[in-house]
Write a protein that holds these residues in place. Structure first.
Motif, short mmCIF file in Angstrom:
data_model
loop_
_atom_site.label_atom_id
_atom_site.label_comp_id
_atom_site.label_asym_id
_atom_site.label_seq_id
_atom_site.Cartn_x
_atom_site.Cartn_y
_atom_site.Cartn_z
N ARG A 1 0.85 -1.19 0.00
CA ARG A 1 0.00 0.00 0.00
C ARG A 1 0.89 1.24 0.00
NH1 ARG A 1 -2.85 3.56 -0.90
NH2 ARG A 1 -4.81 4.18 0.07
N TYR A 2 0.54 2.24 -0.79
CA TYR A 2 1.34 3.46 -0.86
C TYR A 2 0.42 4.66 -0.78
CZ TYR A 2 -0.22 3.67 -5.71
OH TYR A 2 -0.98 3.72 -6.84
N GLU A 3 0.98 5.79 -0.36
CA GLU A 3 0.22 7.03 -0.24
C GLU A 3 0.16 7.71 -1.59
OE1 GLU A 3 1.92 10.33 1.97
OE2 GLU A 3 0.02 10.54 3.05
N THR A 4 -1.03 7.91 -2.13
CA THR A 4 -1.18 8.54 -3.43
C THR A 4 -0.92 10.03 -3.32
OG1 THR A 4 -3.54 8.95 -3.17
CG2 THR A 4 -2.90 6.81 -4.09
N VAL A 5 -0.76 10.67 -4.48
CA VAL A 5 -0.56 12.12 -4.51
C VAL A 5 -1.78 12.82 -3.93
CG1 VAL A 5 -0.20 14.10 -6.02
CG2 VAL A 5 0.96 11.95 -6.51
N ALA A 6 -2.97 12.34 -4.26
CA ALA A 6 -4.21 12.95 -3.75
C ALA A 6 -4.28 12.84 -2.23
CB ALA A 6 -5.43 12.30 -4.39
N GLU A 7 -3.90 11.69 -1.68
CA GLU A 7 -3.95 11.50 -0.23
C GLU A 7 -2.94 12.39 0.48
OE1 GLU A 7 -5.35 6.79 -0.20
OE2 GLU A 7 -3.22 7.33 -0.09
N ARG A 8 -1.80 12.62 -0.15
CA ARG A 8 -0.79 13.48 0.47
C ARG A 8 -1.20 14.94 0.41
NH1 ARG A 8 3.24 16.39 -1.56
NH2 ARG A 8 3.06 15.45 -3.62
N LEU A 9 -1.73 15.37 -0.73
CA LEU A 9 -2.05 16.78 -0.91
C LEU A 9 -3.32 17.21 -0.18
CD1 LEU A 9 -1.15 17.39 -4.68
CD2 LEU A 9 0.11 18.10 -2.65
N VAL A 10 -4.19 16.26 0.15
CA VAL A 10 -5.42 16.63 0.86
C VAL A 10 -5.08 17.23 2.22
CG1 VAL A 10 -5.87 14.46 2.06
CG2 VAL A 10 -7.79 15.86 1.26
N LYS A 11 -3.91 16.89 2.76
CA LYS A 11 -3.47 17.47 4.04
C LYS A 11 -3.04 18.93 3.87
CE LYS A 11 -1.62 12.89 5.02
NZ LYS A 11 -0.37 12.10 5.18
N GLU A 12 -2.75 19.31 2.61
CA GLU A 12 -2.31 20.67 2.32
C GLU A 12 -3.38 21.44 1.56
OE1 GLU A 12 1.52 20.59 0.35
OE2 GLU A 12 1.92 18.59 1.13
N ARG A 13 -4.62 21.03 1.71
CA ARG A 13 -5.71 21.62 0.93
C ARG A 13 -5.70 23.13 1.02
NH1 ARG A 13 -11.43 18.94 1.43
NH2 ARG A 13 -10.46 17.60 -0.13
N ARG A 14 -5.78 23.77 -0.15
CA ARG A 14 -5.77 25.23 -0.24
C ARG A 14 -6.78 25.63 -1.30
NH1 ARG A 14 -0.58 27.97 -2.68
NH2 ARG A 14 0.46 26.49 -1.30
N ILE A 15 -7.91 26.19 -0.88
CA ILE A 15 -8.96 26.55 -1.83
C ILE A 15 -9.50 27.93 -1.51
CG2 ILE A 15 -9.68 24.19 -2.36
CD1 ILE A 15 -11.88 24.45 -0.32
N GLY A 16 -10.05 28.58 -2.51
CA GLY A 16 -10.64 29.90 -2.34
C GLY A 16 -11.25 30.35 -3.65
N GLY A 17 -12.31 31.12 -3.57
CA GLY A 17 -13.05 31.52 -4.77
C GLY A 17 -12.22 32.24 -5.81
N LEU A 18 -11.32 33.12 -5.36
CA LEU A 18 -10.53 33.90 -6.30
C LEU A 18 -9.05 33.50 -6.31
CD1 LEU A 18 -12.04 37.45 -5.68
CD2 LEU A 18 -12.60 35.84 -7.51
N ARG A 19 -8.72 32.38 -5.72
CA ARG A 19 -7.33 31.92 -5.71
C ARG A 19 -6.89 31.50 -7.11
NH1 ARG A 19 -4.19 30.63 -1.43
NH2 ARG A 19 -5.09 30.79 0.67
N SER A 20 -5.62 31.70 -7.38
CA SER A 20 -5.04 31.22 -8.64
C SER A 20 -4.43 29.84 -8.49
CB SER A 20 -3.98 32.21 -9.14
OG SER A 20 -4.55 33.45 -9.44
N PHE A 21 -4.18 29.42 -7.25
CA PHE A 21 -3.55 28.11 -7.00
C PHE A 21 -4.37 27.38 -5.95
CE2 PHE A 21 -0.55 25.00 -5.58
CZ PHE A 21 0.33 24.79 -6.63
N ASN A 22 -5.21 26.44 -6.40
CA ASN A 22 -6.10 25.69 -5.52
C ASN A 22 -5.65 24.23 -5.46
OD1 ASN A 22 -8.62 27.63 -5.01
ND2 ASN A 22 -7.97 27.86 -7.13
N ILE A 23 -5.48 23.72 -4.24
CA ILE A 23 -5.07 22.33 -4.04
C ILE A 23 -6.26 21.52 -3.54
CG2 ILE A 23 -3.51 20.80 -2.77
CD1 ILE A 23 -1.57 23.11 -2.51
#
Length: 237
Positions: free
Chosen positions: A39-61
């Motif tokens: 079993r390995y940690e996928t990119v999605a599983e790793r990045l969900v810990k760094e979630r960065r979202i916003g309506g007017l953001r240019s870089f959303n994780i």
């Protein structure tokens, strides 16, 4: 007896690799299933810990609520990118100049020959044109997005309110990923162009003026490795 020694040596080597963490994808100490690998940690599983979202953001994780027309059921959106806000400064300055331009009529009487009611109507029409200009420019920026999923890269480009262009490339078709970041403004505000060479019909695929291009390249390379690993394990959708 030769054969048992060979198997023991291979087992020891495998254990030493798992303890030193030299294998990129596999997590030490995790039970495995026969035929599926560790079993390995996928990119999605790793990045969900760094979630960065916003309506007017240019870089959303990991923007969980983002959906697009051709999205598959299990396909996950990893990044939602827009052009850096610095690229929009030009039209914002033009809009500000247009907004304050009627004030100059107090010093330069360009429409004084018109009756008072017509002068007022001319100014109202002018501000309506400014609103339409701002609306079109904002919509073109807001909906011109670059979507990176765990399966592909999608460029949705709104050239105007009536025309939309969509391009995409599969992650497993990407052969090379590079980025360019030339100029003082791009270096200072950390944005640039990400270029991909693909094996598909569209050989060159470019994401323009996105923030943190080095991180975008890193995530794309990780997704490529993940896709290759899934092919080896026979888990490609």
């Amino acid at each position: 007896i030769i054969m048992p020694d060979i198997f023991v040596a291979e087992e020891k080597e495998s254990l030493s690799q798992s303890h030193t963490g030299s294998v990129k994808f596999f997590t030490p100490g995790v039970k495995t299933k026969q035929g599926l690998g560790a079993r390995y940690e996928t990119v999605a599983e790793r990045l969900v810990k760094e979630r960065r979202i916003g309506g007017l953001r240019s870089f959303n994780i990991m923007p969980g609520r983002v959906r697009f027309e051709t999205q598959e059921v299990r396909e996950k959106v990893i990044l939602l990118l827009r052009q850096h806000w610095v690229t929009q400064v030009k039209w914002i300055l033009v809009a500000l100049l247009m907004t304050f331009l009627p004030w100059g009529l107090n010093f330069i009487p360009l429409i004084d020959f018109l009756p008072g009611n017509y002068q007022l109507m001319a100014i109202v029409i002018w501000y309506l044109l400014i609103i339409a200009f701002i609306y079109e420019q904002f919509i073109s920026w807001y909906f011109h997005v670059f979507i990176i999923t765990d399966e592909r890269v999608i460029d949705i480009n709104f050239l105007n309110l009536l025309y939309k262009e969509v391009s995409e490339a599969k992650i497993d078709n990407i052969e090379d990923v590079t980025y360019t970041q030339g100029g003082v403004a791009r270096a200072w505000f950390d944005f640039g162009d990400v270029a991909m060479q693909t094996a598909g019909e569209q050989r060159q695929f470019t994401i323009d003026a996105v923030p943190e291009p080095n991180r975008v390249v890193k995530i794309l390379n990780e997704l490529k490795l993940e896709e290759e690993h899934e092919k080896i394990m026979g888990k490609v959708r």
